[in-house]
Motif scaffolding. Structure first.
Motif, mmCIF file in Angstrom:
data_model
loop_
_atom_site.group_PDB
_atom_site.id
_atom_site.type_symbol
_atom_site.label_atom_id
_atom_site.label_comp_id
_atom_site.label_asym_id
_atom_site.label_seq_id
_atom_site.Cartn_x
_atom_site.Cartn_y
_atom_site.Cartn_z
ATOM 1 N N ALA A 139 -10.559 72.028 68.253
ATOM 2 C CA ALA A 139 -11.800 72.797 68.440
ATOM 3 C C ALA A 139 -12.894 72.366 67.455
ATOM 4 C CB ALA A 139 -11.509 74.285 68.297
ATOM 5 N N VAL A 141 -13.715 69.292 66.833
ATOM 6 C CA VAL A 141 -14.066 67.892 67.116
ATOM 7 C C VAL A 141 -15.567 67.626 66.989
ATOM 8 C CG1 VAL A 141 -14.214 68.259 69.629
ATOM 9 C CG2 VAL A 141 -13.790 65.978 68.750
ATOM 10 N N TYR A 142 -16.384 68.672 67.152
ATOM 11 C CA TYR A 142 -17.833 68.439 67.062
ATOM 12 C C TYR A 142 -18.238 68.013 65.647
ATOM 13 C CZ TYR A 142 -22.766 68.675 68.099
ATOM 14 O OH TYR A 142 -24.080 68.334 68.267
ATOM 15 N N VAL A 145 -18.484 64.388 65.829
ATOM 16 C CA VAL A 145 -19.740 63.992 66.503
ATOM 17 C C VAL A 145 -20.876 64.040 65.474
ATOM 18 C CG1 VAL A 145 -21.349 64.471 68.394
ATOM 19 C CG2 VAL A 145 -18.895 64.928 68.701
ATOM 20 N N ASN A 150 -18.832 60.053 68.099
ATOM 21 C CA ASN A 150 -18.777 60.900 69.293
ATOM 22 C C ASN A 150 -17.474 60.605 70.048
ATOM 23 O OD1 ASN A 150 -19.122 62.369 71.625
ATOM 24 N ND2 ASN A 150 -21.323 61.949 71.773
ATOM 25 N N PRO A 152 -15.549 62.639 71.957
ATOM 26 C CA PRO A 152 -15.454 63.047 73.363
ATOM 27 C C PRO A 152 -16.106 62.027 74.315
ATOM 28 C CG PRO A 152 -16.073 64.926 72.014
ATOM 29 C CD PRO A 152 -16.135 63.711 71.126
ATOM 30 N N GLU A 153 -17.250 61.479 73.907
ATOM 31 C CA GLU A 153 -17.903 60.460 74.752
ATOM 32 C C GLU A 153 -17.006 59.221 74.859
ATOM 33 O OE1 GLU A 153 -20.847 58.003 72.987
ATOM 34 O OE2 GLU A 153 -22.102 57.948 74.780
ATOM 35 N N LEU A 160 -12.572 56.036 81.934
ATOM 36 C CA LEU A 160 -13.211 55.373 83.075
ATOM 37 C C LEU A 160 -13.116 53.849 82.990
ATOM 38 C CD1 LEU A 160 -16.359 57.660 83.465
ATOM 39 C CD2 LEU A 160 -14.379 57.539 84.989
ATOM 40 N N THR B 4 -25.444 56.692 83.205
ATOM 41 C CA THR B 4 -24.488 56.738 84.311
ATOM 42 C C THR B 4 -24.116 58.191 84.611
ATOM 43 O OG1 THR B 4 -23.621 54.638 83.543
ATOM 44 C CG2 THR B 4 -22.233 55.869 85.074
ATOM 45 N N VAL B 8 -17.437 65.594 84.866
ATOM 46 C CA VAL B 8 -16.286 65.768 83.968
ATOM 47 C C VAL B 8 -15.797 67.215 84.070
ATOM 48 C CG1 VAL B 8 -15.458 65.585 81.590
ATOM 49 C CG2 VAL B 8 -17.288 64.071 82.381
ATOM 50 N N PRO B 24 -16.866 72.412 72.291
ATOM 51 C CA PRO B 24 -17.146 71.279 71.395
ATOM 52 C C PRO B 24 -17.022 69.915 72.089
ATOM 53 C CG PRO B 24 -15.757 72.888 70.306
ATOM 54 C CD PRO B 24 -15.858 73.333 71.715
ATOM 55 N N VAL B 25 -16.040 69.778 72.968
ATOM 56 C CA VAL B 25 -15.893 68.526 73.719
ATOM 57 C C VAL B 25 -17.117 68.320 74.629
ATOM 58 C CG1 VAL B 25 -14.557 67.442 75.588
ATOM 59 C CG2 VAL B 25 -13.368 68.396 73.609
ATOM 60 N N ARG B 27 -20.111 69.513 74.214
ATOM 61 C CA ARG B 27 -21.306 69.194 73.403
ATOM 62 C C ARG B 27 -21.364 67.701 73.084
ATOM 63 N NH1 ARG B 27 -21.687 72.917 68.267
ATOM 64 N NH2 ARG B 27 -23.797 72.107 68.140
ATOM 65 N N GLY B 28 -20.220 67.127 72.765
ATOM 66 C CA GLY B 28 -20.187 65.681 72.495
ATOM 67 C C GLY B 28 -20.584 64.888 73.733
ATOM 68 N N ILE B 29 -20.006 65.246 74.873
ATOM 69 C CA ILE B 29 -20.284 64.497 76.110
ATOM 70 C C ILE B 29 -21.751 64.658 76.498
ATOM 71 C CG2 ILE B 29 -19.697 64.273 78.564
ATOM 72 C CD1 ILE B 29 -16.863 65.318 77.785
ATOM 73 N N GLU B 31 -24.194 64.940 74.550
ATOM 74 C CA GLU B 31 -25.036 64.151 73.641
ATOM 75 C C GLU B 31 -24.889 62.656 73.873
ATOM 76 O OE1 GLU B 31 -24.658 65.280 69.525
ATOM 77 O OE2 GLU B 31 -24.894 67.397 70.034
ATOM 78 N N SER B 32 -24.136 62.286 74.888
ATOM 79 C CA SER B 32 -23.902 60.869 75.159
ATOM 80 C C SER B 32 -25.214 60.137 75.455
ATOM 81 C CB SER B 32 -22.958 60.738 76.363
ATOM 82 O OG SER B 32 -22.866 59.392 76.760
ATOM 83 N N THR B 33 -25.318 58.935 74.926
ATOM 84 C CA THR B 33 -26.474 58.096 75.240
ATOM 85 C C THR B 33 -26.179 57.259 76.482
ATOM 86 O OG1 THR B 33 -25.565 56.454 73.730
ATOM 87 C CG2 THR B 33 -27.299 57.891 72.855
ATOM 88 N N PHE B 34 -24.954 57.302 76.938
ATOM 89 C CA PHE B 34 -24.494 56.447 78.030
ATOM 90 C C PHE B 34 -24.339 57.211 79.351
ATOM 91 C CE2 PHE B 34 -21.195 54.056 80.305
ATOM 92 C CZ PHE B 34 -21.693 52.766 80.218
ATOM 93 N N PHE B 35 -23.871 58.454 79.253
ATOM 94 C CA PHE B 35 -23.580 59.234 80.456
ATOM 95 C C PHE B 35 -24.582 60.366 80.673
ATOM 96 C CE2 PHE B 35 -19.144 57.989 79.179
ATOM 97 C CZ PHE B 35 -18.910 57.142 80.246
ATOM 98 N N ASP B 87 -14.753 62.839 88.125
ATOM 99 C CA ASP B 87 -14.443 61.488 87.634
ATOM 100 C C ASP B 87 -13.389 61.527 86.530
ATOM 101 O OD1 ASP B 87 -16.382 59.812 89.110
ATOM 102 O OD2 ASP B 87 -17.832 61.120 88.119
ATOM 103 N N VAL B 88 -13.524 62.500 85.636
ATOM 104 C CA VAL B 88 -12.592 62.611 84.503
ATOM 105 C C VAL B 88 -12.231 64.078 84.311
ATOM 106 C CG1 VAL B 88 -12.284 62.251 82.003
ATOM 107 C CG2 VAL B 88 -13.640 60.626 83.313
ATOM 108 N N ILE B 90 -10.486 66.579 81.515
ATOM 109 C CA ILE B 90 -10.006 66.649 80.126
ATOM 110 C C ILE B 90 -9.316 67.994 79.890
ATOM 111 C CG2 ILE B 90 -10.625 66.471 77.681
ATOM 112 C CD1 ILE B 90 -13.142 64.962 78.485
#
Lengths: 199, 112
Positions: A139, A141-142, A145, A150, A152-153, A160, B4, B8, B24-25, B27-29, B31-35, B87-88, B90
């Protein structure tokens, strides 16, 4: 119960009685150990894990493995504020090469694929004891980040099949401080979830 | 750079004494610069707060507990997948990990 009793030959009290998913109690005698054993079995079932109690400071690592033995990222943390359930309500990132080395070793040996959390105790003699591995992101994990990894990313990218370069650094001395607050929600939302199963 | 788009699905949106890792997971996703993610919440209880956090979770679905049986849970995931094209996925609860790990090949086939 005989197995539990037999552990007295190997360990001194206190012993830690743990459920397979959750819950842990510190037993100072065989009588207490029996009570905790039965309580936790009733809630979480068997098996029960019994560990020697290690006195020290709890430190943790959040990490991500690519399934080929490589560590994609890892951030060590020390709990700064612990709730009565033993959960971190605040923590700080650490500069700790030994914890990272241990993480790389575990991920390398197990070819870990996905997120994980290592729970460790550091004794007064600066020894590290691994007390638990949680096979998922924790919990907190942020904090990783916030410290520049990051995870989770990176986990989604790995899932994928995108190429992911391992993280090589993180910011030391970054804190997380947890807070709970009351959200105001609409009854329609609650009804939708309870009656239609979606929201 | 064009991000992209992905969908999720995430569980662990609870938050009692011991908060789940779901938000929290997410929030990370996010903030992705990719997705550019669409987040689908998988919730076991009506009052899991993440389901009501619409800035974080776009859509939530109730799912049966893993203790009710792997087939029942995976069937519900299949149903959600027909609507959401996940797609994913978690899983963030210890108690559901084994069920999802055991169903790896079934879940992979769903994605095709």
């Amino acid at each position: 119960m005989k197995e539990l009793k037999d552990l007295e030959d190997e360990y001194d009290y206190p012993m830690v009685i743990k459920g397979k998913f959750y819950d842990a109690s510190i037993a100072n005698s065989f009588e207490q150990a029996q009570i905790y054993f039965n309580k936790i079995v009733a809630k979480w079932g068997l098996p029960i894990v019994v560990q020697e109690f290690i006195r020290g400071t709890e430190v943790n690592v959040v990490a991500l493995g690519d399934g080929l033995g490589n560590t994609i990222g890892a951030v060590p943390m020390k709990k700064q504020y612990i709730t009565d359930k033993g959960k971190a309500w605040g923590g700080i990132t650490l500069d700790d090469p030994r914890m990272l080395e241990l993480t790389h070793h575990i991920i390398g040996q197990t070819q870990w694929r996905g997120g994980m959390e290592l729970e460790l105790i550091r004794t007064d003699k600066n020894e590290l004891y691994l007390i638990e591995i949680n096979p998922r992101l924790p919990a907190w994990v942020y904090l990783a980040v916030g410290a520049g990894q990051n995870l989770p990313e990176a986990l989604v990218k790995l899932a994928l099949g995108y190429p992911v370069e391992p993280f090589t650094s993180y910011t030391v001395g970054i804190l997380f401080i947890r807070y709970s607050y009351d959200m105001i929600c609409f009854l329609e939302d609650f009804q939708s979830l309870t009656t239609r199963g979606e929201l | 750079m064009m991000k992209t788009k992905i969908t999720v699905a995430v569980s662990g949106l609870n938050n009692v004494d011991s908060p789940g890792p779901g938000i929290p997971v997410v929030r990370g996703i996010r903030e992705s610069t990719f997705f550019e993610p669409r987040i689908v919440g998988l919730v076991y209880e009506n009052l899991e707060p993440g389901a009501y956090m619409h800035d974080h979770v776009d859509k939530s679905y109730k799912v049966p507990y893993p203790s009710e049986g792997t087939d029942i849970l995976i069937e519900r995931i299949r149903e959600i997948h027909t609507k959401e094209a996940i797609d994913v996925l978690i899983p963030n609860f210890d108690s559901e990990l084994y069920t999802f790990m055991k169903s790896e090949s079934v879940l992979k086939q769903l994605r095709r």
